[in-house]
Design a protein around this motif. Structure first.
Motif, PDB file in Angstrom:
ATOM      1  N   ASP A 279      42.644  40.728  22.414  1.00 53.36           N
ATOM      2  CA  ASP A 279      42.056  41.544  23.470  1.00 53.36           C
ATOM      3  C   ASP A 279      42.962  41.592  24.705  1.00 53.36           C
ATOM      4  OD1 ASP A 279      39.792  42.239  22.049  1.00 53.36           O
ATOM      5  OD2 ASP A 279      38.646  40.508  22.748  1.00 53.36           O
ATOM      6  N   ILE A 280      43.485  40.435  25.090  1.00 53.15           N
ATOM      7  CA  ILE A 280      44.357  40.369  26.264  1.00 53.15           C
ATOM      8  C   ILE A 280      45.607  41.203  26.027  1.00 53.15           C
ATOM      9  CG2 ILE A 280      45.800  38.844  27.679  1.00 53.15           C
ATOM     10  CD1 ILE A 280      43.699  36.634  27.135  1.00 53.15           C
ATOM     11  N   HIS A 281      46.194  41.052  24.845  1.00 53.75           N
ATOM     12  CA  HIS A 281      47.365  41.853  24.490  1.00 53.75           C
ATOM     13  C   HIS A 281      47.029  43.341  24.560  1.00 53.75           C
ATOM     14  CE1 HIS A 281      49.509  44.124  21.281  1.00 53.75           C
ATOM     15  NE2 HIS A 281      50.569  43.577  21.843  1.00 53.75           N
ATOM     16  N   GLY A 282      45.874  43.731  24.021  1.00 53.80           N
ATOM     17  CA  GLY A 282      45.499  45.143  24.004  1.00 53.80           C
ATOM     18  C   GLY A 282      45.315  45.725  25.391  1.00 53.80           C
ATOM     19  N   VAL A 283      44.687  44.970  26.286  1.00 53.50           N
ATOM     20  CA  VAL A 283      44.461  45.466  27.642  1.00 53.50           C
ATOM     21  C   VAL A 283      45.789  45.631  28.380  1.00 53.50           C
ATOM     22  CG1 VAL A 283      43.487  44.907  29.904  1.00 53.50           C
ATOM     23  CG2 VAL A 283      42.125  44.542  27.835  1.00 53.50           C
ATOM     24  N   ILE A 284      46.641  44.596  28.330  1.00 49.69           N
ATOM     25  CA  ILE A 284      47.919  44.679  29.049  1.00 49.69           C
ATOM     26  C   ILE A 284      48.793  45.774  28.452  1.00 49.69           C
ATOM     27  CG2 ILE A 284      50.004  43.437  29.735  1.00 49.69           C
ATOM     28  CD1 ILE A 284      48.375  40.841  29.538  1.00 49.69           C
ATOM     29  N   ARG A 285      48.816  45.865  27.130  1.00 54.32           N
ATOM     30  CA  ARG A 285      49.622  46.895  26.471  1.00 54.32           C
ATOM     31  C   ARG A 285      49.179  48.288  26.890  1.00 54.32           C
ATOM     32  NH1 ARG A 285      50.201  50.073  21.864  1.00 54.32           N
ATOM     33  NH2 ARG A 285      52.153  49.761  20.684  1.00 54.32           N
TER      34      ARG A 285
ATOM     35  N   PRO B 240      46.505  31.587  25.973  1.00 57.42           N
ATOM     36  CA  PRO B 240      46.345  32.901  25.327  1.00 57.42           C
ATOM     37  C   PRO B 240      47.078  34.009  26.065  1.00 57.42           C
ATOM     38  CG  PRO B 240      44.291  32.208  26.353  1.00 57.42           C
ATOM     39  CD  PRO B 240      45.197  31.032  26.381  1.00 57.42           C
ATOM     40  N   VAL B 241      47.175  33.893  27.387  1.00 59.57           N
ATOM     41  CA  VAL B 241      47.935  34.886  28.155  1.00 59.57           C
ATOM     42  C   VAL B 241      49.403  34.844  27.749  1.00 59.57           C
ATOM     43  CG1 VAL B 241      48.782  35.475  30.461  1.00 59.57           C
ATOM     44  CG2 VAL B 241      46.363  34.946  30.116  1.00 59.57           C
TER      45      VAL B 241
ATOM     46  N   MET C 155      32.517  36.658  28.825  1.00 54.65           N
ATOM     47  CA  MET C 155      33.213  35.687  27.993  1.00 54.65           C
ATOM     48  C   MET C 155      34.725  35.902  28.059  1.00 54.65           C
ATOM     49  SD  MET C 155      30.779  35.671  24.619  1.00 54.65           S
ATOM     50  CE  MET C 155      31.863  34.457  23.834  1.00 54.65           C
ATOM     51  N   PRO C 156      35.499  34.810  27.912  1.00 52.20           N
ATOM     52  CA  PRO C 156      36.960  34.957  27.876  1.00 52.20           C
ATOM     53  C   PRO C 156      37.373  35.846  26.707  1.00 52.20           C
ATOM     54  CG  PRO C 156      36.324  32.656  28.135  1.00 52.20           C
ATOM     55  CD  PRO C 156      35.079  33.410  27.826  1.00 52.20           C
ATOM     56  N   LEU C 157      38.465  36.561  26.891  1.00 48.24           N
ATOM     57  CA  LEU C 157      38.957  37.441  25.843  1.00 48.24           C
ATOM     58  C   LEU C 157      39.874  36.675  24.893  1.00 48.24           C
ATOM     59  CD1 LEU C 157      39.798  40.720  27.771  1.00 48.24           C
ATOM     60  CD2 LEU C 157      37.651  40.012  26.733  1.00 48.24           C
ATOM     61  N   SER C 158      40.002  37.192  23.674  1.00 45.11           N
ATOM     62  CA  SER C 158      40.928  36.629  22.702  1.00 45.11           C
ATOM     63  C   SER C 158      42.350  37.058  23.035  1.00 45.11           C
ATOM     64  CB  SER C 158      40.563  37.106  21.306  1.00 45.11           C
ATOM     65  OG  SER C 158      40.810  38.506  21.190  1.00 45.11           O
TER      66      SER C 158
ATOM     67  N   ASN D 289      49.514  33.008  35.683  1.00 44.45           N
ATOM     68  CA  ASN D 289      48.383  32.426  36.414  1.00 44.45           C
ATOM     69  C   ASN D 289      47.387  33.500  36.838  1.00 44.45           C
ATOM     70  OD1 ASN D 289      49.240  29.754  36.233  1.00 44.45           O
ATOM     71  ND2 ASN D 289      50.510  29.927  38.069  1.00 44.45           N
ATOM     72  N   GLU D 290      47.909  34.607  37.380  1.00 40.60           N
ATOM     73  CA  GLU D 290      47.024  35.682  37.832  1.00 40.60           C
ATOM     74  C   GLU D 290      46.295  36.323  36.661  1.00 40.60           C
ATOM     75  OE1 GLU D 290      49.302  38.427  40.130  1.00 40.60           O
ATOM     76  OE2 GLU D 290      49.744  36.972  41.727  1.00 40.60           O
ATOM     77  N   LEU D 291      47.001  36.508  35.563  1.00 42.13           N
ATOM     78  CA  LEU D 291      46.352  37.094  34.383  1.00 42.13           C
ATOM     79  C   LEU D 291      45.295  36.149  33.825  1.00 42.13           C
ATOM     80  CD1 LEU D 291      49.454  38.669  32.611  1.00 42.13           C
ATOM     81  CD2 LEU D 291      47.570  39.913  33.678  1.00 42.13           C
ATOM     82  N   ALA D 292      45.579  34.853  33.832  1.00 41.95           N
ATOM     83  CA  ALA D 292      44.594  33.886  33.339  1.00 41.95           C
ATOM     84  C   ALA D 292      43.330  33.935  34.188  1.00 41.95           C
ATOM     85  CB  ALA D 292      45.192  32.481  33.344  1.00 41.95           C
ATOM     86  N   ARG D 293      43.510  34.057  35.499  1.00 40.73           N
ATOM     87  CA  ARG D 293      42.333  34.170  36.370  1.00 40.73           C
ATOM     88  C   ARG D 293      41.585  35.476  36.107  1.00 40.73           C
ATOM     89  NH1 ARG D 293      45.854  31.700  40.172  1.00 40.73           N
ATOM     90  NH2 ARG D 293      46.498  33.720  40.999  1.00 40.73           N
TER      91      ARG D 293
END
Length: 234
Positions: free
Chosen positions: A22-28, A57-58, A16-19, A45-49
């Motif tokens: 979640d996206i902030h937490g992974v990149i951080r 959200p990205v 499932m897509p992340l919130s 674009n790459e992060l969205a993929r």
């Protein structure tokens, strides 16, 4: 350079897509553990993929990282991971020390529940087991301080610290395990627990101050060693 690994949550985003959180937490996490290095360019674009989501959200997650000083956006250059700012490191250490001194003094004055002290002892064991792995050790170190912050039961103090200490954490990670000996950090943690068990607020305060001074001891050394990663903007 220190060893690197994937963030705690799996980077396999095939379900499932992340919130945004979640996206902030992974990149951080990847910025702090230097999987994403200062100066690296990131693409919406790459992060969205990667996260199987739209760019919206990205973009929101990246804006949060801009607010934390971990990402910068340049019109002609794109979105880049910021260098480590020594000014920001000192600011973060100042804020963190002010809060954690209050946390540990309250813990020493009021005491901590037995189950919290048991949990802290277990974290010390985890730190010892992770002493050769900067990522695992950093996670255990955060767990130690988070357990104290939560243990005094006065609200979500840790979220305040978490936001303030991002630049501090990158220097901390860069220093492990060769510049700042892990054995010293573990022994300091043991002393911090002991001062709380002894219900000695003065000793607890001094133990925290000594512990948080370790990163500042090595910042200039790290700045000279990694001039492409650290900006001496003092």
């Amino acid at each position: 350079m220190p060893a690197q690994s994937q963030p705690g949550r799996s980077a396999d985003m095939s379900t499932m897509p992340l919130s945004v959180d979640d996206i902030h937490g992974v990149i951080r996490h990847e910025i702090i553990t230097l999987k994403l290095m200062p100066g690296a360019k990131v693409s919406e674009n790459e992060l969205a993929r990667r996260f199987h989501t739209s760019r919206t959200p990205v973009r929101e997650a990246l804006l949060r990282l801009v607010d934390e000083g971990l990402v910068e956006v340049w019109p002609q250059r794109g979105t880049l991971i910021t260098p480590i700012s020594l000014r920001a490191v000192r600011r973060a250490r100042f804020v963190r020390e002010a809060i954690e001194v209050a946390v540990f003094r309250k813990a020493a004055i009021d005491g901590l529940p037995a189950d919290v002290l048991t949990q802290l002892d277990a974290i010390i064991v985890q730190q010892h087991e992770a002493r050769e792995d900067p990522v695992r050790f950093t996670e255990a170190d955060d767990a130690f301080h988070r357990t104290f912050a939560n243990g005094i039961v006065v609200g979500d103090i840790w979220s305040v610290l978490e936001r303030e200490k991002a630049q501090f954490d990158r220097v901390r990670f860069l220093s492990l395990p060769n510049v700042t000996p892990v054995a010293i950090l573990i022994e300091q943690h043991r002393k911090m627990i002991a001062t709380v068990r002894d219900r000695d607020p003065e000793a607890a305060e001094q133990a925290v101050r000594d512990h948080l001074s370790e990163v500042l001891k090595v910042t200039e050394q790290l700045s000279a060693r990694y001039p492409d990663l650290i900006v001496n903007d003092m």
